[in-house]
Design a protein around this motif. Structure first.
Motif, PDB file in Angstrom:
ATOM      1  N   LEU A 103      63.873  24.667  67.337  1.00  0.00           N
ATOM      2  CA  LEU A 103      64.577  24.784  65.914  1.00  0.00           C
ATOM      3  C   LEU A 103      63.439  24.117  64.892  1.00  0.00           C
ATOM      4  O   LEU A 103      63.673  22.931  65.000  1.00  0.00           O
ATOM      5  N   ARG A 137      76.849  31.662  64.397  1.00  0.00           N
ATOM      6  CA  ARG A 137      75.954  31.011  63.752  1.00  0.00           C
ATOM      7  C   ARG A 137      74.816  32.022  63.451  1.00  0.00           C
ATOM      8  O   ARG A 137      74.414  32.908  64.057  1.00  0.00           O
ATOM      9  N   ALA A 162      65.060  29.262  63.666  1.00  0.00           N
ATOM     10  CA  ALA A 162      64.501  28.966  65.239  1.00  0.00           C
ATOM     11  C   ALA A 162      62.924  29.374  65.117  1.00  0.00           C
ATOM     12  O   ALA A 162      62.430  30.024  64.285  1.00  0.00           O
ATOM     13  N   GLU A 198      68.311  23.151  62.155  1.00  0.00           N
ATOM     14  CA  GLU A 198      69.836  23.402  62.867  1.00  0.00           C
ATOM     15  C   GLU A 198      70.881  23.317  61.644  1.00  0.00           C
ATOM     16  O   GLU A 198      70.964  22.467  61.147  1.00  0.00           O
ATOM     17  N   GLY A 199      71.692  24.397  61.704  1.00  0.00           N
ATOM     18  CA  GLY A 199      72.872  24.167  60.664  1.00  0.00           C
ATOM     19  C   GLY A 199      72.601  23.784  59.356  1.00  0.00           C
ATOM     20  O   GLY A 199      73.183  23.051  58.604  1.00  0.00           O
ATOM     21  N   ARG A 200      71.586  24.537  58.895  1.00  0.00           N
ATOM     22  CA  ARG A 200      71.129  24.155  57.461  1.00  0.00           C
ATOM     23  C   ARG A 200      71.586  25.581  56.536  1.00  0.00           C
ATOM     24  O   ARG A 200      71.752  26.503  56.782  1.00  0.00           O
ATOM     25  N   VAL A 260      71.060  33.182  63.076  1.00  0.00           N
ATOM     26  CA  VAL A 260      69.880  32.485  63.431  1.00  0.00           C
ATOM     27  C   VAL A 260      68.799  33.208  63.149  1.00  0.00           C
ATOM     28  O   VAL A 260      68.844  34.521  63.492  1.00  0.00           O
ATOM     29  N   GLY A 281      66.044  24.476  72.284  1.00  0.00           N
ATOM     30  CA  GLY A 281      65.817  23.391  71.222  1.00  0.00           C
ATOM     31  C   GLY A 281      64.488  24.010  70.252  1.00  0.00           C
ATOM     32  O   GLY A 281      64.417  22.945  69.340  1.00  0.00           O
ATOM     33  N   ASP A 330      70.493  28.654  61.659  1.00  0.00           N
ATOM     34  CA  ASP A 330      69.452  27.963  62.280  1.00  0.00           C
ATOM     35  C   ASP A 330      68.211  28.648  61.992  1.00  0.00           C
ATOM     36  O   ASP A 330      68.042  29.741  61.862  1.00  0.00           O
TER      37      ASP A 330
END
Ligand code: PLP
Length: 456
Positions: free
Chosen positions: A370, A315, A361, A373-375, A317, A368, A359
């Motif tokens: 963030l 992922r 962040a 998340e997962g965009r 980040v 957590g 992510d």
């Protein structure tokens, strides 16, 4: 698009230009990696839309006070700007009242509602002549005492909870059966108690309910207002004169967080109200409104630099400087409070390119933290900027001091023919000295001076 440009195109263009100018003019950079930006043009437009929407539905000459819920954006320059646009203040704590007064709001432009007013707060409000809505029978007792002991110009009322039900977000649903606010109208004996309270007190002239907020459908909001109106009518009928002369319908218009469009609009809400409750607008009642989020949310943007771009478990980040300290609700309850994120390069220009699931962040030390998340977004690189949109209410003005992260600077902006964009400081960035002072810096040795008997 209507006459106010509610598709939000102008808003998006102004925002992009402001982000670029913030980088060019040095508000945003390696040493000031996060700012809050406020679109002054947009705020003025929303205020004008609010006034126009209710002017359209009310009988000529109807007194209408639009009191901005200070809670939504507790910043003195914002309150002053709104005042210039004909908007007052709804305050719910001594701090909020102090902000409204610092912004120059007069008692006649101010309404005090809160569920936990102390005797001193009530006394001050009545001495100043600020409108007060009693939350419950015990508070009304206190007000009785004050009314007996001194003359006050304060318009006084009672807040009721029509208990019409909640919306999709529990924490912002104010009209559930067990909500903590106001007199719960459907509880046994409560309605009769309210009627008697007015019969016994000729000086009670207002009735208040606030049944909306984010996640509440318009139909439920209009139902809450309709029930409040019906109660006012019943009380005035029982008393035999129009003792209740003003109805405070609260705020709570939900905001569209999914695009730049304003939806629903104030005009839509005002027309729905007139349709559902025509008697409210025939000139027999003055009106107070208390909108917060819908006046400011879409005019604020958090912009944060990407300090590092990394990858974990496949992922991507982006570690930015905006997280839980400026977007507390989104970080803790992401399902209810998703924010749109836009991506800008190091010079503050909109960044395009293939979308990558990543992510976004924040800087705080918990996993957590963030913003998203997962965009799917153009890939954020080191030195780029991520912007969290629609954050003008309940976000960067509501700093959360996790990790002792500094409150970012907040700047208002307008387009400017000469310089592209002109900024004005709304709030300075917090200094480290201020963080230390607010963290007991003046009492550094305090705890070491305490010794339990027999120890040491
Ligand atoms: C929070 C609040 C408002 C404003 O609500 P928004 O959803 O921001 O419009 C208005 N009135 C009262 C009494 C409130 O507590």
């Amino acid at each position: 698009m209507d006459e106010y440009g509610n598709s939000g195109e102008g808003r998006a263009t102004r925002r992009d230009e402001a982000v670029r100018a913030a980088v060019e003019q040095g508000l945003l950079g390696p040493d000031s990696p996060i700012v809050g930006l406020l679109d002054v043009t947009g705020i003025r437009e929303s205020a004008a839309e609010l006034r126009a929407a209710f002017a359209e539905v009310t009988a000529p000459g109807t007194p209408v006070l639009h009191a901005f819920a200070v809670k939504a954006t507790p910043l003195v320059p914002v309150l002053r700007l709104l005042r210039e646009e004909g908007i007052g203040a709804e305050v719910a704590s001594p701090g909020e009242l102090a902000l409204a007064r610092a912004a120059g709001l007069s008692p006649a432009e101010t309404v005090l509602d809160s569920p936990a007013k102390t005797p001193a707060e009530l006394r001050e409000a009545l001495a100043l002549g600020i409108a007060v809505n009693a939350d419950n029978p015990q508070e009304l007792d206190r007000i009785d005492g004050l009314v007996r002991s001194a003359v006050s110009r304060s318009p006084l009322g009672i807040r009721v909870n029509p208990q019409v039900g909640g919306g999709s977000i529990g924490a912002t649903s104010t009209a559930t059966a067990t909500s903590k606010f106001g007199v719960a109208l459907r509880d046994e004996g409560a309605r009769e108690w309210v009627v008697r309270a007015y019969l016994d007190r000729p000086w009670l002239s207002r009735l208040h309910a606030h049944t909306g907020s984010q996640g509440i459908p318009l139909s439920l909001m209009t139902q809450g207002v309709a029930e409040t109106y019906a109660l006012a009518e019943e009380i005035n009928r029982r008393i035999g004169r129009p003792q209740i002369d003003t109805i405070d319908i609260g705020g709570g218009l939900p905001v569209n967080f999914a695009s730049d469009a304003t939806a629903p609009t104030y005009a839509e809400y005002a027309r729905a109200l007139r349709e559902a409750v025509p008697g409210l607008f025939d000139g027999r009642y003055g009106l107070v409104t208390e909108f917060g989020r819908s006046l400011l949310a879409k005019h604020g943007t958090i912009v944060a630099r990407v300090e590092y771009a990394k990858s974990a478990g496949g992922r991507a980040v982006a570690v930015t400087h905006a997280g839980v300290q400026v977007a507390t609700r989104t970080v803790y309850v992401p399902g209810s409070w998703p924010l749109r994120i836009t991506v800008y390069d190091g010079k503050g220009r909109p960044k395009s390119g293939p979308e990558v699931v990543q992510d976004v962040a924040g800087p705080a030390c918990f996993a957590g933290d963030l913003l998203a998340e997962g965009r799917a977004l153009p890939l954020l690189d080191q030195g780029d900027h991520a912007a969290a949109l629609d954050t003008g209410a309940y976000y960067f003005a509501h700093h959360y001091a996790y990790n002792s992260l500094a409150r970012p600077g907040i700047y208002g902006f307008v387009p400017d023919p000469a310089r592209g964009v002109r900024f004005a400081t709304v709030r300075d960035p917090q200094t480290l000295a201020s963080i230390v002072a607010e963290s007991g810096g003046a009492h550094a040795g305090a705890l070491t001076t305490l010794h339990a008997p027999g120890s040491r």
